[in-house]
Design a protein around this motif. Structure first.
Motif, PDB file in Angstrom:
ATOM      1  N   GLY A 143       0.792  -1.226   0.000  1.00  0.00           N
ATOM      2  CA  GLY A 143       0.000   0.000   0.000  1.00  0.00           C
ATOM      3  C   GLY A 143       0.826   1.278   0.000  1.00  0.00           C
ATOM      4  O   GLY A 143       2.050   1.266   0.110  1.00  0.00           O
ATOM      5  N   THR A 144       0.097   2.414  -0.117  1.00  0.00           N
ATOM      6  CA  THR A 144       0.739   3.722  -0.246  1.00  0.00           C
ATOM      7  C   THR A 144       1.529   4.110   1.002  1.00  0.00           C
ATOM      8  O   THR A 144       2.609   4.704   0.903  1.00  0.00           O
ATOM      9  CB  THR A 144      -0.313   4.800  -0.548  1.00  0.00           C
ATOM     10  N   ASP A 145       1.040   3.792   2.190  1.00  0.00           N
ATOM     11  CA  ASP A 145       1.752   4.147   3.419  1.00  0.00           C
ATOM     12  C   ASP A 145       3.132   3.485   3.459  1.00  0.00           C
ATOM     13  O   ASP A 145       4.137   4.120   3.811  1.00  0.00           O
ATOM     14  CB  ASP A 145       0.943   3.727   4.650  1.00  0.00           C
ATOM     15  N   THR A 146       3.173   2.211   3.106  1.00  0.00           N
ATOM     16  CA  THR A 146       4.451   1.494   3.087  1.00  0.00           C
ATOM     17  C   THR A 146       5.353   2.036   1.985  1.00  0.00           C
ATOM     18  O   THR A 146       6.567   2.186   2.193  1.00  0.00           O
ATOM     19  CB  THR A 146       4.221  -0.017   2.873  1.00  0.00           C
ATOM     20  N   ALA A 147       4.781   2.352   0.822  1.00  0.00           N
ATOM     21  CA  ALA A 147       5.574   2.927  -0.273  1.00  0.00           C
ATOM     22  C   ALA A 147       6.167   4.272   0.139  1.00  0.00           C
ATOM     23  O   ALA A 147       7.319   4.588  -0.182  1.00  0.00           O
ATOM     24  CB  ALA A 147       4.708   3.088  -1.523  1.00  0.00           C
ATOM     25  N   ALA A 148       5.385   5.077   0.857  1.00  0.00           N
ATOM     26  CA  ALA A 148       5.885   6.379   1.322  1.00  0.00           C
ATOM     27  C   ALA A 148       6.984   6.198   2.372  1.00  0.00           C
ATOM     28  O   ALA A 148       7.998   6.908   2.351  1.00  0.00           O
ATOM     29  CB  ALA A 148       4.733   7.192   1.914  1.00  0.00           C
ATOM     30  N   ALA A 149       6.799   5.238   3.289  1.00  0.00           N
ATOM     31  CA  ALA A 149       7.812   4.971   4.311  1.00  0.00           C
ATOM     32  C   ALA A 149       9.108   4.483   3.673  1.00  0.00           C
ATOM     33  O   ALA A 149      10.203   4.885   4.074  1.00  0.00           O
ATOM     34  CB  ALA A 149       7.292   3.938   5.312  1.00  0.00           C
ATOM     35  N   TRP A 150       8.983   3.642   2.667  1.00  0.00           N
ATOM     36  CA  TRP A 150      10.155   3.121   1.966  1.00  0.00           C
ATOM     37  C   TRP A 150      10.857   4.234   1.185  1.00  0.00           C
ATOM     38  O   TRP A 150      12.094   4.285   1.132  1.00  0.00           O
ATOM     39  CB  TRP A 150       9.734   1.994   1.034  1.00  0.00           C
ATOM     40  N   ALA A 151      10.067   5.135   0.579  1.00  0.00           N
ATOM     41  CA  ALA A 151      10.645   6.265  -0.149  1.00  0.00           C
ATOM     42  C   ALA A 151      11.433   7.168   0.790  1.00  0.00           C
ATOM     43  O   ALA A 151      12.537   7.617   0.462  1.00  0.00           O
ATOM     44  CB  ALA A 151       9.542   7.059  -0.853  1.00  0.00           C
ATOM     45  N   ALA A 152      10.877   7.439   1.970  1.00  0.00           N
ATOM     46  CA  ALA A 152      11.578   8.280   2.940  1.00  0.00           C
ATOM     47  C   ALA A 152      12.832   7.581   3.454  1.00  0.00           C
ATOM     48  O   ALA A 152      13.877   8.218   3.641  1.00  0.00           O
ATOM     49  CB  ALA A 152      10.646   8.624   4.100  1.00  0.00           C
ATOM     50  N   TYR A 153      12.734   6.269   3.673  1.00  0.00           N
ATOM     51  CA  TYR A 153      13.909   5.525   4.115  1.00  0.00           C
ATOM     52  C   TYR A 153      15.030   5.627   3.082  1.00  0.00           C
ATOM     53  O   TYR A 153      16.212   5.733   3.428  1.00  0.00           O
ATOM     54  CB  TYR A 153      13.571   4.049   4.346  1.00  0.00           C
ATOM     55  N   GLY A 154      14.645   5.607   1.807  1.00  0.00           N
ATOM     56  CA  GLY A 154      15.629   5.738   0.748  1.00  0.00           C
ATOM     57  C   GLY A 154      16.401   7.045   0.822  1.00  0.00           C
ATOM     58  O   GLY A 154      17.530   7.143   0.327  1.00  0.00           O
ATOM     59  N   LYS A 155      15.800   8.072   1.421  1.00  0.00           N
ATOM     60  CA  LYS A 155      16.497   9.342   1.625  1.00  0.00           C
ATOM     61  C   LYS A 155      17.289   9.338   2.937  1.00  0.00           C
ATOM     62  O   LYS A 155      18.360   9.928   3.015  1.00  0.00           O
ATOM     63  CB  LYS A 155      15.497  10.504   1.646  1.00  0.00           C
ATOM     64  N   LEU A 156      16.751   8.659   3.942  1.00  0.00           N
ATOM     65  CA  LEU A 156      17.422   8.650   5.245  1.00  0.00           C
ATOM     66  C   LEU A 156      18.686   7.795   5.255  1.00  0.00           C
ATOM     67  O   LEU A 156      19.684   8.158   5.881  1.00  0.00           O
ATOM     68  CB  LEU A 156      16.448   8.138   6.316  1.00  0.00           C
ATOM     69  N   ASP A 157      18.656   6.671   4.559  1.00  0.00           N
ATOM     70  CA  ASP A 157      19.830   5.803   4.609  1.00  0.00           C
ATOM     71  C   ASP A 157      20.957   6.313   3.721  1.00  0.00           C
ATOM     72  O   ASP A 157      22.024   5.707   3.640  1.00  0.00           O
ATOM     73  CB  ASP A 157      19.463   4.357   4.256  1.00  0.00           C
ATOM     74  N   CYS A 158      20.727   7.461   3.047  1.00  0.00           N
ATOM     75  CA  CYS A 158      21.762   8.004   2.171  1.00  0.00           C
ATOM     76  C   CYS A 158      23.015   8.380   2.951  1.00  0.00           C
ATOM     77  O   CYS A 158      24.112   8.409   2.384  1.00  0.00           O
ATOM     78  CB  CYS A 158      21.226   9.200   1.395  1.00  0.00           C
ATOM     79  N   MET A 159      22.880   8.660   4.249  1.00  0.00           N
ATOM     80  CA  MET A 159      24.056   8.996   5.045  1.00  0.00           C
ATOM     81  C   MET A 159      25.050   7.839   5.053  1.00  0.00           C
ATOM     82  O   MET A 159      26.263   8.032   4.872  1.00  0.00           O
ATOM     83  CB  MET A 159      23.643   9.345   6.476  1.00  0.00           C
ATOM     84  N   PHE A 160      24.536   6.625   5.252  1.00  0.00           N
ATOM     85  CA  PHE A 160      25.419   5.456   5.212  1.00  0.00           C
ATOM     86  C   PHE A 160      25.996   5.256   3.824  1.00  0.00           C
ATOM     87  O   PHE A 160      27.203   5.055   3.654  1.00  0.00           O
ATOM     88  CB  PHE A 160      24.668   4.192   5.641  1.00  0.00           C
ATOM     89  N   TRP A 161      25.124   5.311   2.813  1.00  0.00           N
ATOM     90  CA  TRP A 161      25.578   5.013   1.459  1.00  0.00           C
ATOM     91  C   TRP A 161      26.562   6.051   0.944  1.00  0.00           C
ATOM     92  O   TRP A 161      27.505   5.713   0.228  1.00  0.00           O
ATOM     93  CB  TRP A 161      24.382   4.898   0.510  1.00  0.00           C
ATOM     94  N   MET A 162      26.367   7.309   1.300  1.00  0.00           N
ATOM     95  CA  MET A 162      27.305   8.311   0.777  1.00  0.00           C
ATOM     96  C   MET A 162      28.679   8.149   1.433  1.00  0.00           C
ATOM     97  O   MET A 162      29.711   8.382   0.792  1.00  0.00           O
ATOM     98  CB  MET A 162      26.763   9.722   0.987  1.00  0.00           C
ATOM     99  N   ILE A 163      28.717   7.694   2.691  1.00  0.00           N
ATOM    100  CA  ILE A 163      30.002   7.472   3.345  1.00  0.00           C
ATOM    101  C   ILE A 163      30.697   6.236   2.776  1.00  0.00           C
ATOM    102  O   ILE A 163      31.877   6.277   2.408  1.00  0.00           O
ATOM    103  CB  ILE A 163      29.821   7.338   4.867  1.00  0.00           C
ATOM    104  N   ILE A 164      29.983   5.136   2.685  1.00  0.00           N
ATOM    105  CA  ILE A 164      30.600   3.912   2.189  1.00  0.00           C
ATOM    106  C   ILE A 164      30.959   4.046   0.717  1.00  0.00           C
ATOM    107  O   ILE A 164      31.990   3.536   0.254  1.00  0.00           O
ATOM    108  CB  ILE A 164      29.675   2.694   2.444  1.00  0.00           C
ATOM    109  N   ASN A 165      30.142   4.753  -0.071  1.00  0.00           N
ATOM    110  CA  ASN A 165      30.472   4.972  -1.480  1.00  0.00           C
ATOM    111  C   ASN A 165      31.673   5.892  -1.635  1.00  0.00           C
ATOM    112  O   ASN A 165      32.478   5.727  -2.558  1.00  0.00           O
ATOM    113  CB  ASN A 165      29.270   5.559  -2.226  1.00  0.00           C
ATOM    114  N   ALA A 166      31.787   6.881  -0.732  1.00  0.00           N
ATOM    115  CA  ALA A 166      32.948   7.773  -0.775  1.00  0.00           C
ATOM    116  C   ALA A 166      34.228   6.994  -0.501  1.00  0.00           C
ATOM    117  O   ALA A 166      35.258   7.211  -1.153  1.00  0.00           O
ATOM    118  CB  ALA A 166      32.786   8.907   0.228  1.00  0.00           C
ATOM    119  N   PHE A 167      34.169   6.067   0.454  1.00  0.00           N
ATOM    120  CA  PHE A 167      35.326   5.210   0.699  1.00  0.00           C
ATOM    121  C   PHE A 167      35.614   4.339  -0.530  1.00  0.00           C
ATOM    122  O   PHE A 167      36.773   4.099  -0.888  1.00  0.00           O
ATOM    123  CB  PHE A 167      35.095   4.319   1.921  1.00  0.00           C
TER     124      PHE A 167
END
Length: 444
Positions: free
Chosen positions: A269-293
């Motif tokens: 459903g839409t609520d889960t899709a929205a939560a997943w979309a927001a998570y995709g923005k929140l976890d960017c902190m980890f990904w930008m650090i590990i990708n930078a390495f």
């Protein structure tokens, strides 16, 4: 430029890696901020349906195309770093010219194929009916302006291959500030909705692209670049394709496996899709650090491999693994402690926030299982060996992820089961990379 080169080839390894890493990290931070600012402003001004439309599946589909050509760009970056590390200025200039010609051709192909496939791709991943029109509008504008992203990314790759990670940072900061301002104007003042977010992103990326190309053309010394004289040199092109094509294919199939996951997420459903979309923005902190390495070790290995310093290569790899492990441990704790507050940046919907917190609690403590995948694959590609890392990632991440979605999820159809496929496949792939690092002949 020469100071950066000496820092990579000489002196303390830890200092060389961090000196190159931090500008990449900050640059990646501002690059991620493009999409995160879009999501925050869209979520607050336009609601959770619009948030789901610009994130989640929409971003994943766009990355399916963009990621392929980013893989090709990584091949170009490795070739340039080899040429530059060996001191061959003539072949370095030929490699740069070829890389830009590839970027021009790539941007045209992305625009054409993206526009033709946008609607069908959204239907394939079962995008909810209430967000599909907004998602389609966002994608079409993004594809029309994809030349700005492709050209900027290639220019950034060239700078980093030459040992300069500072200029890309400056241009990203300028672009990000423009993006924030344009988001406020287009969405908050002019009320352009989801289309406003897309226009803001494309225009700000265009500004970063122009700054990058102009700066490259003004490099003095042995580097001689002009966008108007870009052309393909056969020997450089073949080498870039040999290294970059496996990475591009890997990126596409990696994203394809994510689309299967997105399709499963959308079914809740839409609520889960929205939560997943927001998570995709929140976890960017980890990904930008590990990708930078990962980017840092690829360039570090590329230049030192080109200079014949293989012992320095190995020491640099494990220094980078250690740095990655420390930062990942700290980040995982921060994510778990502040998960609920972070979601409030995007929405006030309690159900969306509750779902999002569940996602973070499941994945964040297991981020460490991905470290070896990023660092070892980046290092091996830096040595010019792209095929085996691609095979390992396709088997360990993509292959097992698809099996999980089709075999485990139907029997235990919960969101937790779906997202567990991430850490499980990271562990499998890490083991495979460690085995190849120890037994393979990737430094020959």
């Amino acid at each position: 430029m020469s100071n950066d080169k000496n820092a990579i080839l000489e002196g303390p390894i830890w200092k060389a890696i961090l000196y190159f890493f931090f500008p990449i990290l900050f640059g990646t931070f501002f690059q991620q901020l493009y999409n995160t600012v879009d999501a925050i402003i869209v979520g607050q001004f336009l609601g959770k349906s619009a948030l789901a439309a610009v994130g989640g599946g929409t971003s994943t589909i766009i990355n399916l195309l963009i990621g392929f050509f980013t893989g090709l760009a990584s091949g170009a970056s490795v070739v340039i770093s080899h040429r530059y590390g060996s001191g061959d200025s003539n072949r370095t200039n030929k490699a740069i010219s070829t890389a830009m010609a590839i970027a021009i051709i790539s941007s045209i192909l992305i625009t054409i194929f993206g526009l033709l496939s946008a609607k069908a791709s959204l239907e394939i991943i079962k995008t909810p009916e209430d967000i599909i029109l907004d998602a389609l509008s966002y994608m079409r504008i993004y594809y029309l302006g994809s030349v700005t992203l492709v050209m900027f990314n290639m220019g950034t790759g060239i700078f980093r291959a030459l040992g300069d990670s500072r200029h890309p940072l400056y241009f990203l900061i300028i672009g990000c500030l423009c993006n924030i301002l344009l988001d406020i104007v287009f969405i908050g003042i002019l009320k352009l909705g989801v289309e406003g977010a897309a226009f803001a992103t494309v225009i700000s990326q265009g500004i970063s692209m122009v700054l990058t190309l102009v700066s490259l053309s003004k490099i003095k010394g042995e580097i001689n670049f002009k966008i108007s004289t870009s052309r393909i040199y056969t020997s450089e092109f073949k080498e870039m394709i040999r290294i970059g094509l496996p990475s591009g294919i890997q990126s596409m199939l990696y994203t394809f496996s994510n689309l299967l996951i997105q399709s499963s997420v959308n079914s809740f459903g839409t609520d889960t899709a929205a939560a997943w979309a927001a998570y995709g923005k929140l976890d960017c902190m980890f990904w930008m650090i590990i990708n930078a390495f990962g980017i840092a070790i690829t360039t570090f290995v590329g230049q030192n491999y080109g200079a014949g310093k293989k012992d320095r290569v190995k020491k640099g790899i494990w220094t980078t693994v250690l740095f990655s492990a420390i930062t990942t441990f700290v980040l995982s704790i921060i994510y778990c402690l502040f998960a609920r507050y972070a979601y409030m940046l995007f929405t006030n919907d309690k159900n969306v926030i509750d779902i999002g917190v569940e996602i973070i609690y499941t994945i964040a403590p297991l981020f460490f299982t991905y470290i070896l995948v990023e660092i070892l694959s980046g290092a091996i590609r830096g040595a010019g060996k792209a095929l085996v890392p691609t095979i390992i990632c396709l088997t360990g991440i993509c292959g097992f992820r698809v099996l999980w979605i089709f075999m485990a999820v139907p029997f235990f159809n919960t969101l937790g089961t779906v997202i567990l496929c991430y850490p499980i496949t990271w562990v499998i792939t890490s083991i495979m990379f460690l085995f190849y690092y120890k037994k393979g002949k990737w430094l020959n």
